[in-house]
Scaffold this motif. Structure first.
Motif, PDB file in Angstrom:
ATOM      1  N   ALA A  74       0.834  -1.207   0.000  1.00 57.21           N
ATOM      2  CA  ALA A  74       0.000   0.000   0.000  1.00 57.21           C
ATOM      3  C   ALA A  74       0.867   1.255   0.000  1.00 57.21           C
ATOM      4  CB  ALA A  74      -0.925  -0.016   1.207  1.00 57.21           C
ATOM      5  N   ALA A  75       1.940   1.243   0.773  1.00 52.97           N
ATOM      6  CA  ALA A  75       2.823   2.416   0.808  1.00 52.97           C
ATOM      7  C   ALA A  75       3.486   2.630  -0.542  1.00 52.97           C
ATOM      8  CB  ALA A  75       3.874   2.241   1.896  1.00 52.97           C
ATOM      9  N   PHE A  76       3.902   1.540  -1.197  1.00 59.48           N
ATOM     10  CA  PHE A  76       4.516   1.644  -2.515  1.00 59.48           C
ATOM     11  C   PHE A  76       3.519   2.191  -3.528  1.00 59.48           C
ATOM     12  CE2 PHE A  76       5.994  -0.259  -6.554  1.00 59.48           C
ATOM     13  CZ  PHE A  76       7.228   0.372  -6.606  1.00 59.48           C
ATOM     14  N   ALA A  77       2.264   1.743  -3.440  1.00 64.72           N
ATOM     15  CA  ALA A  77       1.231   2.237  -4.352  1.00 64.72           C
ATOM     16  C   ALA A  77       0.989   3.727  -4.124  1.00 64.72           C
ATOM     17  CB  ALA A  77      -0.055   1.444  -4.160  1.00 64.72           C
ATOM     18  N   HIS A  78       0.990   4.171  -2.875  1.00 67.47           N
ATOM     19  CA  HIS A  78       0.792   5.597  -2.583  1.00 67.47           C
ATOM     20  C   HIS A  78       1.918   6.438  -3.177  1.00 67.47           C
ATOM     21  CE1 HIS A  78      -2.581   4.469  -0.385  1.00 67.47           C
ATOM     22  NE2 HIS A  78      -2.360   5.064   0.782  1.00 67.47           N
ATOM     23  N   VAL A  79       3.139   5.944  -3.102  1.00 66.70           N
ATOM     24  CA  VAL A  79       4.272   6.675  -3.670  1.00 66.70           C
ATOM     25  C   VAL A  79       4.118   6.792  -5.183  1.00 66.70           C
ATOM     26  CG1 VAL A  79       6.756   6.564  -4.081  1.00 66.70           C
ATOM     27  CG2 VAL A  79       5.859   6.092  -1.804  1.00 66.70           C
ATOM     28  N   LEU A  80       3.733   5.706  -5.834  1.00 64.67           N
ATOM     29  CA  LEU A  80       3.535   5.757  -7.289  1.00 64.67           C
ATOM     30  C   LEU A  80       2.388   6.677  -7.673  1.00 64.67           C
ATOM     31  CD1 LEU A  80       4.054   2.092  -8.504  1.00 64.67           C
ATOM     32  CD2 LEU A  80       5.516   4.049  -8.864  1.00 64.67           C
ATOM     33  N   ILE A  81       1.298   6.603  -6.924  1.00 68.84           N
ATOM     34  CA  ILE A  81       0.146   7.448  -7.231  1.00 68.84           C
ATOM     35  C   ILE A  81       0.499   8.921  -7.075  1.00 68.84           C
ATOM     36  CG2 ILE A  81      -2.155   8.098  -6.378  1.00 68.84           C
ATOM     37  CD1 ILE A  81      -2.607   5.080  -5.860  1.00 68.84           C
ATOM     38  N   ALA A  82       1.333   9.246  -6.108  1.00 70.29           N
ATOM     39  CA  ALA A  82       1.738  10.636  -5.918  1.00 70.29           C
ATOM     40  C   ALA A  82       2.735  11.076  -6.980  1.00 70.29           C
ATOM     41  CB  ALA A  82       2.341  10.811  -4.530  1.00 70.29           C
ATOM     42  N   ALA A  83       3.583  10.174  -7.454  1.00 68.54           N
ATOM     43  CA  ALA A  83       4.639  10.546  -8.394  1.00 68.54           C
ATOM     44  C   ALA A  83       4.127  10.683  -9.830  1.00 68.54           C
ATOM     45  CB  ALA A  83       5.764   9.524  -8.341  1.00 68.54           C
ATOM     46  N   LEU A  84       3.180   9.880 -10.235  1.00 67.80           N
ATOM     47  CA  LEU A  84       2.734   9.900 -11.630  1.00 67.80           C
ATOM     48  C   LEU A  84       2.073  11.215 -12.044  1.00 67.80           C
ATOM     49  CD1 LEU A  84       1.567   6.226 -12.147  1.00 67.80           C
ATOM     50  CD2 LEU A  84       3.607   7.336 -13.033  1.00 67.80           C
ATOM     51  N   PRO A  85       1.144  11.786 -11.276  1.00 76.92           N
ATOM     52  CA  PRO A  85       0.581  13.081 -11.700  1.00 76.92           C
ATOM     53  C   PRO A  85       1.626  14.197 -11.753  1.00 76.92           C
ATOM     54  CG  PRO A  85      -0.805  12.087 -10.032  1.00 76.92           C
ATOM     55  CD  PRO A  85       0.434  11.265 -10.109  1.00 76.92           C
ATOM     56  N   THR A  86       2.570  14.158 -10.836  1.00 77.91           N
ATOM     57  CA  THR A  86       3.621  15.166 -10.841  1.00 77.91           C
ATOM     58  C   THR A  86       4.455  15.065 -12.118  1.00 77.91           C
ATOM     59  OG1 THR A  86       3.718  15.033  -8.439  1.00 77.91           O
ATOM     60  CG2 THR A  86       5.586  16.058  -9.546  1.00 77.91           C
ATOM     61  N   ALA A  87       4.852  13.855 -12.474  1.00 73.82           N
ATOM     62  CA  ALA A  87       5.628  13.665 -13.700  1.00 73.82           C
ATOM     63  C   ALA A  87       4.816  14.061 -14.931  1.00 73.82           C
ATOM     64  CB  ALA A  87       6.080  12.214 -13.806  1.00 73.82           C
ATOM     65  N   TYR A  88       3.528  13.745 -14.940  1.00 80.08           N
ATOM     66  CA  TYR A  88       2.669  14.107 -16.064  1.00 80.08           C
ATOM     67  C   TYR A  88       2.577  15.624 -16.217  1.00 80.08           C
ATOM     68  CZ  TYR A  88      -1.411  14.550 -19.043  1.00 80.08           C
ATOM     69  OH  TYR A  88      -2.263  14.890 -20.052  1.00 80.08           O
ATOM     70  N   CYS A  89       2.401  16.329 -15.097  1.00 84.13           N
ATOM     71  CA  CYS A  89       2.310  17.795 -15.145  1.00 84.13           C
ATOM     72  C   CYS A  89       3.612  18.416 -15.645  1.00 84.13           C
ATOM     73  CB  CYS A  89       1.963  18.344 -13.766  1.00 84.13           C
ATOM     74  SG  CYS A  89       0.264  18.017 -13.285  1.00 84.13           S
ATOM     75  N   LEU A  91       5.873  17.041 -17.630  1.00 89.78           N
ATOM     76  CA  LEU A  91       6.071  16.764 -19.055  1.00 89.78           C
ATOM     77  C   LEU A  91       5.085  17.509 -19.943  1.00 89.78           C
ATOM     78  CD1 LEU A  91       6.923  12.965 -18.993  1.00 89.78           C
ATOM     79  CD2 LEU A  91       8.450  14.868 -19.476  1.00 89.78           C
ATOM     80  N   THR A  92       3.869  17.744 -19.482  1.00 96.68           N
ATOM     81  CA  THR A  92       2.916  18.470 -20.321  1.00 96.68           C
ATOM     82  C   THR A  92       3.183  19.960 -20.327  1.00 96.68           C
ATOM     83  OG1 THR A  92       1.342  18.542 -18.487  1.00 96.68           O
ATOM     84  CG2 THR A  92       1.084  16.761 -20.106  1.00 96.68           C
ATOM     85  N   ASN A  93       3.692  20.506 -19.226  1.00 91.87           N
ATOM     86  CA  ASN A  93       3.964  21.943 -19.181  1.00 91.87           C
ATOM     87  C   ASN A  93       5.296  22.306 -19.811  1.00 91.87           C
ATOM     88  OD1 ASN A  93       1.552  22.446 -17.905  1.00 91.87           O
ATOM     89  ND2 ASN A  93       2.425  22.243 -15.866  1.00 91.87           N
ATOM     90  N   ARG A  94       6.288  21.443 -19.678  1.00 88.47           N
ATOM     91  CA  ARG A  94       7.619  21.703 -20.235  1.00 88.47           C
ATOM     92  C   ARG A  94       8.094  20.472 -20.998  1.00 88.47           C
ATOM     93  NH1 ARG A  94      10.950  22.885 -15.234  1.00 88.47           N
ATOM     94  NH2 ARG A  94       9.290  21.735 -14.264  1.00 88.47           N
ATOM     95  N   PRO A  95       7.557  20.210 -22.186  1.00 92.88           N
ATOM     96  CA  PRO A  95       7.983  19.018 -22.921  1.00 92.88           C
ATOM     97  C   PRO A  95       9.439  19.125 -23.362  1.00 92.88           C
ATOM     98  CG  PRO A  95       6.552  20.356 -24.272  1.00 92.88           C
ATOM     99  CD  PRO A  95       6.558  20.980 -22.904  1.00 92.88           C
ATOM    100  N   VAL A  96      10.034  17.973 -23.551  1.00 93.84           N
ATOM    101  CA  VAL A  96      11.445  17.920 -23.927  1.00 93.84           C
ATOM    102  C   VAL A  96      11.537  17.710 -25.431  1.00 93.84           C
ATOM    103  CG1 VAL A  96      13.613  16.687 -23.615  1.00 93.84           C
ATOM    104  CG2 VAL A  96      12.029  16.938 -21.707  1.00 93.84           C
ATOM    105  N   TYR A  97      12.146  18.674 -26.116  1.00 97.10           N
ATOM    106  CA  TYR A  97      12.347  18.570 -27.549  1.00 97.10           C
ATOM    107  C   TYR A  97      13.831  18.728 -27.830  1.00 97.10           C
ATOM    108  CZ  TYR A  97       7.340  19.244 -28.157  1.00 97.10           C
ATOM    109  OH  TYR A  97       5.991  19.109 -28.107  1.00 97.10           O
ATOM    110  N   PRO A  98      14.428  17.761 -28.482  1.00 95.18           N
ATOM    111  CA  PRO A  98      15.832  17.939 -28.869  1.00 95.18           C
ATOM    112  C   PRO A  98      15.964  19.099 -29.842  1.00 95.18           C
ATOM    113  CG  PRO A  98      15.159  15.650 -29.103  1.00 95.18           C
ATOM    114  CD  PRO A  98      13.921  16.439 -28.800  1.00 95.18           C
ATOM    115  N   ALA A  99      17.076  19.804 -29.760  1.00 90.11           N
ATOM    116  CA  ALA A  99      17.290  20.997 -30.588  1.00 90.11           C
ATOM    117  C   ALA A  99      17.298  20.668 -32.074  1.00 90.11           C
ATOM    118  CB  ALA A  99      18.594  21.674 -30.188  1.00 90.11           C
TER     119      ALA A  99
END
Length: 117
Positions: A74-89, A91-99
């Motif tokens: 359960a603790a591992f699932a909570h960590v993943l649930i908290a990390a995924l929206p942060t990573a999504y936000c 990547l959507t706000n500052r996408p990575v584009y090679p020059a």
């Protein structure tokens, strides 16, 4: 901040190498009440290579807690649930584009630069 990064670039590999060296050089075995306990720390040896001093029960418990990481599902699932929206936000706000894929803003171009012999 740069001083901290420079310090950590040196300190963390040295810490890891010393930890690994301690694991390799000072591993020893204790048999307590029929249970074999293997751990590692610097110690003085007897003539036969066994550690000079024995540990008490509290020291064995401390060594076990320091060398074991326990986490429930359960603790591992909570960590993943908290990390995924942060990573999504991020990547959507500052996408990575090679020059090399974005020479002109808003347009993808895979054309190579001109070359003259």
């Amino acid at each position: 901040m740069d001083k901290l990064r420079t310090y950590l670039r040196i300190a963390l590999p040295v810490l890891f190498i010393s930890y690994l060296g301690c694991l390799i050089a000072f591993t020893h075995v204790h048999i307590v009440n029929g249970v074999t306990i293997v751990h590692s720390h610097p110690y003085q040896k007897n003539d036969d290579g066994t550690p000079k001093e024995e540990h008490n029960y509290a020291e064995f418990q401390l060594l076990h807690q320091l060398s074991t990481i326990q986490i429930s599902g359960a603790a591992f699932a909570h960590v993943l649930i908290a990390a995924l929206p942060t990573a999504y936000c991020i990547l959507t706000n500052r996408p990575v584009y090679p020059a090399h894929l974005r020479p002109v803003l808003g347009r993808v171009s895979l054309r190579a630069p001109p070359f003259v012999f």
